[in-house]
Design a protein around this motif. Structure first.
Motif, PDB file in Angstrom:
ATOM      1  N   PRO A 171       0.634 -12.470  12.971  1.00  0.00           N
ATOM      2  CA  PRO A 171       0.247 -11.354  13.832  1.00  0.00           C
ATOM      3  C   PRO A 171      -0.682 -10.370  13.140  1.00  0.00           C
ATOM      4  O   PRO A 171      -0.777 -10.348  11.911  1.00  0.00           O
ATOM      5  N   ASN A 172      -1.351  -9.539  13.941  1.00  0.00           N
ATOM      6  CA  ASN A 172      -2.197  -8.474  13.389  1.00  0.00           C
ATOM      7  C   ASN A 172      -1.389  -7.657  12.401  1.00  0.00           C
ATOM      8  O   ASN A 172      -0.238  -7.306  12.654  1.00  0.00           O
ATOM      9  N   GLY A 173      -2.015  -7.358  11.260  1.00  0.00           N
ATOM     10  CA  GLY A 173      -1.388  -6.473  10.287  1.00  0.00           C
ATOM     11  C   GLY A 173      -0.350  -7.137   9.404  1.00  0.00           C
ATOM     12  O   GLY A 173       0.336  -6.469   8.627  1.00  0.00           O
ATOM     13  N   VAL A 174      -0.221  -8.471   9.480  1.00  0.00           N
ATOM     14  CA  VAL A 174       0.827  -9.133   8.685  1.00  0.00           C
ATOM     15  C   VAL A 174       0.465  -9.203   7.202  1.00  0.00           C
ATOM     16  O   VAL A 174       1.331  -9.368   6.343  1.00  0.00           O
ATOM     17  N   GLY A 175      -0.861  -9.124   6.899  1.00  0.00           N
ATOM     18  CA  GLY A 175      -1.242  -9.143   5.481  1.00  0.00           C
ATOM     19  C   GLY A 175      -2.166 -10.282   5.073  1.00  0.00           C
ATOM     20  O   GLY A 175      -2.315 -10.563   3.889  1.00  0.00           O
ATOM     21  N   LYS A 176      -2.823 -10.906   6.054  1.00  0.00           N
ATOM     22  CA  LYS A 176      -3.702 -12.045   5.738  1.00  0.00           C
ATOM     23  C   LYS A 176      -4.892 -11.591   4.876  1.00  0.00           C
ATOM     24  O   LYS A 176      -5.182 -12.183   3.832  1.00  0.00           O
ATOM     25  N   SER A 177      -5.563 -10.508   5.332  1.00  0.00           N
ATOM     26  CA  SER A 177      -6.712 -10.020   4.542  1.00  0.00           C
ATOM     27  C   SER A 177      -6.241  -9.501   3.189  1.00  0.00           C
ATOM     28  O   SER A 177      -6.903  -9.703   2.166  1.00  0.00           O
ATOM     29  N   THR A 178      -5.093  -8.831   3.188  1.00  0.00           N
ATOM     30  CA  THR A 178      -4.555  -8.304   1.933  1.00  0.00           C
ATOM     31  C   THR A 178      -4.311  -9.441   0.943  1.00  0.00           C
ATOM     32  O   THR A 178      -4.632  -9.327  -0.251  1.00  0.00           O
ATOM     33  N   GLU A 191     -11.199 -14.886   9.114  1.00  0.00           N
ATOM     34  CA  GLU A 191     -11.546 -15.055  10.538  1.00  0.00           C
ATOM     35  C   GLU A 191     -13.019 -15.442  10.727  1.00  0.00           C
ATOM     36  O   GLU A 191     -13.788 -14.694  11.340  1.00  0.00           O
ATOM     37  N   ARG A 234       4.517   0.820   0.674  1.00  0.00           N
ATOM     38  CA  ARG A 234       4.915   0.030   1.854  1.00  0.00           C
ATOM     39  C   ARG A 234       4.584  -1.432   1.570  1.00  0.00           C
ATOM     40  O   ARG A 234       3.411  -1.809   1.484  1.00  0.00           O
ATOM     41  N   HIS A 283      -6.763 -16.413  14.423  1.00  0.00           N
ATOM     42  CA  HIS A 283      -5.795 -16.079  15.477  1.00  0.00           C
ATOM     43  C   HIS A 283      -5.790 -17.142  16.564  1.00  0.00           C
ATOM     44  O   HIS A 283      -5.302 -16.898  17.664  1.00  0.00           O
ATOM     45  N   TYR A 293       0.875  -1.179   0.000  1.00  0.00           N
ATOM     46  CA  TYR A 293       0.000   0.000   0.000  1.00  0.00           C
ATOM     47  C   TYR A 293       0.907   1.222   0.000  1.00  0.00           C
ATOM     48  O   TYR A 293       1.757   1.361   0.896  1.00  0.00           O
ATOM     49  N   GLN A 324     -13.870 -10.139   6.786  1.00  0.00           N
ATOM     50  CA  GLN A 324     -13.645 -10.125   8.227  1.00  0.00           C
ATOM     51  C   GLN A 324     -14.777  -9.416   8.963  1.00  0.00           C
ATOM     52  O   GLN A 324     -15.232  -9.856   9.998  1.00  0.00           O
ATOM     53  N   VAL A 342       3.679  -5.086   1.794  1.00  0.00           N
ATOM     54  CA  VAL A 342       2.967  -5.899   2.797  1.00  0.00           C
ATOM     55  C   VAL A 342       3.173  -7.385   2.500  1.00  0.00           C
ATOM     56  O   VAL A 342       3.444  -8.180   3.399  1.00  0.00           O
TER      57      VAL A 342
END
Ligand SMILES: Nc1ncnc2c1ncn2[C@@H]1O[C@H](COP(=O)(O)OP(=O)(O)OP(=O)(O)O)[C@@H](O)[C@H]1O
Length: 258
Positions: free
Chosen positions: A36-43, A164, A15, A196, A12, A83, A17
């Motif tokens: 972890p949160n923000g690692v890029g799973k949804s992306t 999730e 940056r 998670h 993004y 999510q 991801v």
């Protein structure tokens, strides 16, 4: 049906991801992504679904590059549960689930008896028939999650991507939903979920994919890769992993709680 991701990178605003992701998910597999949160799973899911298009690399669904697919073709192959989902309109649960059949109904025609039966069967399978006439904005977050899973089922695709899927569910519904997801994989579906919950991952998944810093750091059957070291590496958490029932179950216990 397969999902193949080849050398996928995405960022993004410069940056990065996702950094060179490679894997292949096959039918009869439930792949769980941990990280972890923000690692890029949804992306990653959004790239697979072509909701994000500016990635490098390739996504193939059943061998075909998604860049060459229409939205209709994609909807015939993949169902997705995001999510979080904030409904704008108070459709009934019946109508919400029926919308999953849209791809089966030609333009200018109405859903027929088959579609209504599919909706009723999906609601029954998930134990939520009692919600059928309720307004979608007037049910709980967990109930909405189950309704979205029912909608994914009536879409009758063979690939499911679930971001999730048990996040808002009570303990009983987590078990029921994971049992259903596992049995769909056994029926031949190709399923990817993010989660998670490491214990749940070990219990239900065929493959675990662990992500950190934009890369896949572990990929394989849960019994091979589900270790205290992996949990420390992903979450900076010290846990003791307890093996139970001849290693059919592994449970993570935070060391600080022992
Ligand atoms: N639309 C966006 N614009 C800019 N950055 C974004 C956008 N969406 C997500 N990000 C960032 O990209 C990174 C990956 O986000 P993503 O939602 O894919 O992570 P995730 O692994 O699914 O997280 P979580 O476990 O918390 O749901 C995060 O740092 C996030 O802040």
């Amino acid at each position: 049906m397969s999902i193949e991701v080849k050398n996928l990178s995405f960022g993004y605003c410069d940056r990065l991801v996702l950094d060179g992701i490679n894997f292949k998910a096959e039918e009869n597999q439930l792949i769980s992504i941990l990280g972890p949160n923000g690692v890029g799973k949804s992306t990653l899911f959004h790239c697979i679904l072509s909701l994000l298009k500016g990635y490098q690399g390739q996504v193939l669904l059943n061998g075909k590059d998604t860049r060459a697919m229409s939205i209709k073709e994609m909807a015939e192959l993949v169902a997705f549960i995001p999510q979080s989902h904030y409904p704008s309109f108070n459709f009934s649960v019946f109508d919400m689930v029926l919308m999953g059949t849209t791809v089966q109904v030609s333009a200018f025609s109405k859903p027929g008896k088959k579609q209504v039966q599919l909706v009723e069967a999906a609601l029954e399978r998930l134990g939520i028939s009692y919600l059928i006439d309720r307004g979608y904005t007037q049910i709980s977050g967990g109930e909405r999650q189950l309704v979205l899973l029912a909608r994914a089922l009536v879409q009758e695709t063979r690939i499911l991507i679930l971001d999730e899927p048990t996040a808002n569910l009570d303990y009983g519904n987590q078990i029921r939903v994971m049992t259903q997801i596992k049995s769909l994989a056994k029926e031949g579906y190709t399923i990817m979920q993010s989660t998670h919950n490491p214990d749940q991952t070990f219990l239900f998944s065929d493959i675990v994919m662990a992500m950190k810093d934009g890369k896949i750091v572990a990929y394989g059957v849960p019994g091979d890769i589900f270790t205290e070291e992996l949990i420390r590496n992903l979450y900076a958490a010290e846990v003791k992993i307890q093996s139970l029932y001849e290693d059919k179950v592994r449970v993570c216990i935070p060391k600080c709680a022992i």
